[in-house]
Design an enzyme around this catalytic site. Sequence first.
Site, PDB file in Angstrom:
ATOM      1  N   SER A 189      70.329  22.141  77.958  1.00 36.14           N
ATOM      2  CA  SER A 189      69.023  22.323  78.575  1.00 36.14           C
ATOM      3  C   SER A 189      68.517  20.996  79.149  1.00 36.14           C
ATOM      4  O   SER A 189      69.177  20.407  80.000  1.00 36.14           O
ATOM      5  CB  SER A 189      68.051  22.920  77.549  1.00 36.14           C
ATOM      6  OG  SER A 189      66.848  23.309  78.158  1.00 36.14           O
ATOM      7  N   ASP A 314      84.823  28.573  88.212  1.00 36.05           N
ATOM      8  CA  ASP A 314      85.332  27.816  89.348  1.00 36.05           C
ATOM      9  C   ASP A 314      85.816  26.459  88.856  1.00 36.05           C
ATOM     10  O   ASP A 314      85.201  25.857  87.973  1.00 36.05           O
ATOM     11  CB  ASP A 314      84.245  27.610  90.409  1.00 36.05           C
ATOM     12  CG  ASP A 314      84.793  26.910  91.650  1.00 36.05           C
ATOM     13  OD1 ASP A 314      85.655  27.508  92.320  1.00 36.05           O
ATOM     14  OD2 ASP A 314      84.363  25.783  91.930  1.00 36.05           O
ATOM     15  N   ASP A 317      89.232  21.276  91.317  1.00 34.47           N
ATOM     16  CA  ASP A 317      90.470  20.507  91.412  1.00 34.47           C
ATOM     17  C   ASP A 317      91.602  21.103  90.591  1.00 34.47           C
ATOM     18  O   ASP A 317      92.461  20.382  90.092  1.00 34.47           O
ATOM     19  CB  ASP A 317      90.214  19.066  90.971  1.00 34.47           C
ATOM     20  CG  ASP A 317      89.187  18.398  91.862  1.00 34.47           C
ATOM     21  OD1 ASP A 317      89.409  18.367  93.080  1.00 34.47           O
ATOM     22  OD2 ASP A 317      88.163  17.935  91.344  1.00 34.47           O
TER      23      ASP A 317
END
EC number: 3.1.1.3
Length: 319
Positions: A189, A314, A317
Amino acid sequence: MFIMIKKSELAKAIIVTGALVFSIPTLAEVTLSETTVSSIKSEATVSSTKKALPATPSDCIADSKITAVALSDTRDNGPFSIRTKRISRQSAKGFGGGTIHYPTNASGCGLLGAIAVVPGYVSYENSIKWWGPRLASWGFVVITINTNSIYDDPDSRAAQLNAALDNMIADDTVGSMIDPKRLGAIGWSMGGGGALKLATERSTVRAIMPLAPYHDKSYGEVKTPTLVIACEDDRIAETKKYANAFYKNAIGPKMKVEVNNGSHFCPSYRFNEILLSKPGIAWMQRYINNDTRFDKFLCANENYSKSPRISAYDYKDCP
């Protein structure tokens, strides 16, 4: 720059959900023991007058130990045995005290990487403490901390992460085990916002992991390797406004894992420890220790994108 909610709105949202925070054992501890524990001398401590050199990854952890099952094992059963050392609030300099977790049988690793972990707004060390033994059992020296105040903002949490790293480097038990040029930071957070800020200020921080991060700045120039853990249904630090934006704007190596149906508290739930342990350990090994053997646990061939527990994945690299 993108539109942000005001800090006061964030505070209100978290306080409203406070019952949820304190209903889960690992999320917070209402009282903090101020008892100072005596220093425990590590069996792996190298002479403070002449530090060891970093070892090659294969000298530290055998190939046979690096498996998906082992990385996901939440019983702290990494390749190394661990000990802890309590840092009282009174003795801590620049942060609210905490716990150092360190391996006791890592002499073959030479100098070790060190990682500081900070909780979020109105939360305590207990909400992020599980990262300490997990990472220590894989060869890192880790400090999980409380903040000076549970209301500290992200910039203050960045300063406290920085102070906690300095505390470990100077510590009489673990300091001589640490390579001060191989550091990392994890924050939940507002603590995640603190990790992002620290990465822009301290070049020896080689990897960070913001967990459901919040900050009222975009931090679009983060070059430090960044693993963002997002929570799909986060209504406190909305993923589209914060985690996704931080990830999109980062310009260094980066990876994102979003927990399916996760609330803002998804990084602290016990049942997500198995899910997050593998990418978290692998990320720190890959970028703090430059151990390319962990690449395979960060890529899509580990089925992050196909897991029903993960709503988005995602890795920029991925080899």
